[in-house]
Scaffold this motif. Structure first.
Motif, short mmCIF file in Angstrom:
data_model
loop_
_atom_site.label_atom_id
_atom_site.label_comp_id
_atom_site.label_asym_id
_atom_site.label_seq_id
_atom_site.Cartn_x
_atom_site.Cartn_y
_atom_site.Cartn_z
N PRO A 99 0.78 -1.31 0.00
CA PRO A 99 0.07 0.16 0.04
C PRO A 99 0.98 1.20 0.12
N ALA A 100 2.04 1.24 0.62
CA ALA A 100 2.76 2.43 0.55
C ALA A 100 3.30 2.63 -0.88
N TYR A 101 3.63 1.71 -1.63
CA TYR A 101 3.79 1.88 -3.17
C TYR A 101 2.54 2.68 -3.75
N LEU A 102 1.56 1.84 -3.52
CA LEU A 102 0.33 2.50 -3.95
C LEU A 102 -0.04 4.02 -3.87
N LEU A 103 0.27 4.37 -2.62
CA LEU A 103 0.24 5.73 -2.27
C LEU A 103 1.31 6.65 -2.98
N ARG A 104 2.50 6.12 -3.23
CA ARG A 104 3.27 6.93 -4.12
C ARG A 104 2.95 6.85 -5.49
N LYS A 105 2.18 5.74 -6.00
CA LYS A 105 1.82 5.89 -7.42
C LYS A 105 0.15 5.46 -7.37
N TYR A 106 -0.51 6.35 -7.31
CA TYR A 106 -1.90 6.13 -7.06
C TYR A 106 -2.52 6.35 -8.23
N THR A 107 -2.13 5.40 -9.23
CA THR A 107 -2.75 5.36 -10.58
C THR A 107 -3.99 4.52 -10.86
N PRO A 108 -4.95 4.77 -11.71
CA PRO A 108 -5.82 3.97 -11.97
C PRO A 108 -5.48 2.34 -12.22
N GLU A 109 -4.44 2.00 -12.75
CA GLU A 109 -3.76 0.90 -13.27
C GLU A 109 -3.52 0.11 -11.93
N ASN A 110 -2.72 0.79 -10.96
CA ASN A 110 -2.30 0.39 -9.79
C ASN A 110 -3.47 0.05 -9.01
N ARG A 111 -4.30 0.98 -8.99
CA ARG A 111 -5.70 0.48 -7.94
C ARG A 111 -6.23 -0.72 -8.35
N ARG A 112 -6.45 -0.69 -9.87
CA ARG A 112 -7.32 -1.55 -10.49
C ARG A 112 -6.33 -3.12 -9.97
N ALA A 113 -5.13 -2.89 -10.29
CA ALA A 113 -4.44 -4.25 -10.09
C ALA A 113 -4.46 -4.85 -8.55
N VAL A 114 -4.50 -3.81 -7.86
CA VAL A 114 -4.48 -4.36 -6.36
C VAL A 114 -6.13 -4.85 -5.98
N TRP A 115 -6.91 -4.24 -6.65
CA TRP A 115 -8.45 -4.49 -6.43
C TRP A 115 -8.88 -6.11 -6.87
N GLN A 116 -7.80 -6.29 -7.95
CA GLN A 116 -8.00 -7.74 -8.68
C GLN A 116 -7.51 -8.66 -7.73
N ASP A 117 -6.31 -8.20 -7.39
CA ASP A 117 -5.41 -9.36 -6.64
C ASP A 117 -6.27 -9.54 -5.30
N LEU A 118 -7.06 -8.62 -4.64
CA LEU A 118 -7.55 -8.77 -3.31
C LEU A 118 -8.92 -9.44 -3.58
N GLN A 119 -9.43 -9.29 -4.60
CA GLN A 119 -10.80 -9.92 -5.09
C GLN A 119 -10.48 -11.61 -5.30
N ALA A 120 -9.28 -11.89 -5.88
CA ALA A 120 -9.18 -13.13 -6.15
C ALA A 120 -8.85 -13.77 -4.82
N ALA A 121 -7.98 -13.02 -4.14
CA ALA A 121 -7.55 -13.69 -2.74
C ALA A 121 -8.84 -13.94 -2.00
N PHE A 122 -9.58 -12.96 -2.00
CA PHE A 122 -10.94 -13.13 -1.32
C PHE A 122 -11.95 -14.53 -1.79
N GLU A 123 -11.88 -14.48 -3.15
CA GLU A 123 -12.67 -15.59 -3.56
C GLU A 123 -12.03 -16.89 -3.16
N ARG A 124 -10.79 -16.86 -3.44
CA ARG A 124 -10.29 -18.38 -3.23
C ARG A 124 -10.32 -18.54 -1.65
N ALA A 125 -10.12 -17.52 -0.73
CA ALA A 125 -10.23 -17.81 0.83
C ALA A 125 -11.87 -18.37 1.11
N GLY A 126 -12.90 -18.02 0.07
CA GLY A 126 -14.13 -18.30 0.60
C GLY A 126 -14.46 -17.34 1.81
N ALA A 127 -13.82 -16.37 2.01
CA ALA A 127 -13.96 -15.45 3.27
C ALA A 127 -15.26 -14.89 3.59
#
Ligand code: URA
Length: 270
Positions: free
Chosen positions: A242-270
């Motif tokens: 997230p510190a990197y994301l704060l430095r480079k708060y671009t739509p691409e980076n935000r989308r990338a992290v959002w996708q990663d977290l969604q994938a993690a969330f789905e796989r965890a069945g959290a």
């Protein structure tokens, strides 16, 4: 100077040089071209206050038969051990104690052990505490932490208290430098203990150092992020810090992290 001392000095100097080289590679990878100038000497801080261990909120899965798990901790206290191949967080925290296994204890205010649900399906692992974390004894409570909390709560819709969050090292490195190899090694059994204790369904590593440590190779995080990996049989999703994301708060980076977290969330069945 005695030969032993000289060797020790050379080892420390090599570790610092290797860490500096790794930091420069990481900064280059993240396109960092400027540094903020820090003023004043590092503050002398009082000794550590252990944080209260997290109380489990749901029953733990049955334990396997008691075995003695031991790992050598470099430094002062010899082998650590706890009963069972799935210790509780309390057991790991107790073993950590008022840790003085590496030099980081000298500058810390509080040990930052971890925070969250003792049986969380999702576990986030960062690098090391910063200034706010060191003061409060909790991981990810500064600016990067606020963003991480938002990503968890607004992005994947889970209360932060339902995940578990910790770091590679439990004490703040001076001026937020990368932890040195001996510091990482001294803390490693406790990170592994936390992973065993929580037994998450998915691990999310935040940034390059955590991914590199758990995957046991130096990774290029901007290329590796978003691709499933594995740590000790647990699916691992590397994402940007997230510190990197704060430095480079671009739509691409935000989308990338959002996708990663969604994938993690789905796989965890959290
Ligand atoms: N960055 C980290 O890697 N961990 C924290 O706890 C805070 C900032």
């Amino acid at each position: 100077m005695a030969a032993g001392e000289e060797r020790e000095l050379v080892d420390v100097a090599s570790a610092i040089a290797a860490s500096a080289a790794a930091l420069l590679r990481e900064l280059a990878e993240e396109d960092v071209t400027e540094f903020e100038r820090l003023e004043g000497p590092a503050a002398a801080l009082p000794s550590a206050t252990p944080t209260a261990p997290t109380t489990p909120r749901s029953p733990r899965s049955p334990r396997s038969p008691v075995t003695r798990v031991a790992a050598m901790v470099p430094g002062t206290r010899g082998p650590i051990s706890w009963n069972g191949d799935r210790p509780t967080l309390e057991e790991v925290r107790t073993e950590l104690g008022d840790c003085q296994r590496c030099g980081l204890h000298e500058g810390r205010s509080k040990i930052v052990f971890g925070d969250g649900h003792a049986n969380a399906g999702l576990m986030f692992i960062g690098e090391g505490p910063g200034e706010h974390e060191d003061r409060q004894g909790l991981p990810f409570v500064g600016r990067a932490g606020e963003l991480l909390t938002q990503m968890i709560e607004k992005g994947i819709g889970l209360p932060r208290r339902d995940v578990y969050i910790c770091n590679i090292v439990k004490c703040r490195p001076p001026r937020n430098r990368n932890p040195l190899p001996p510091e990482v090694s001294a803390c490693r059994p406790f990170l592994d203990g936390q992973i065993r204790a929580v037994a998450p369904r998915v691990i999310v590593t935040l940034g390059k150092p955590a991914a590199s440590l758990l995957l046991d190779r130096e990774v290029a995080i901007t290329r590796l992020r978003g691709s499933w990996q594995e740590y000790q049989g647990i699916p691992l999703m590397p994402t940007l810090h997230p510190a990197y994301l704060l430095r480079k708060y671009t739509p691409e980076n935000r989308r990338a992290v959002w996708q990663d977290l969604q994938a993690a969330f789905e796989r965890a069945g959290a």
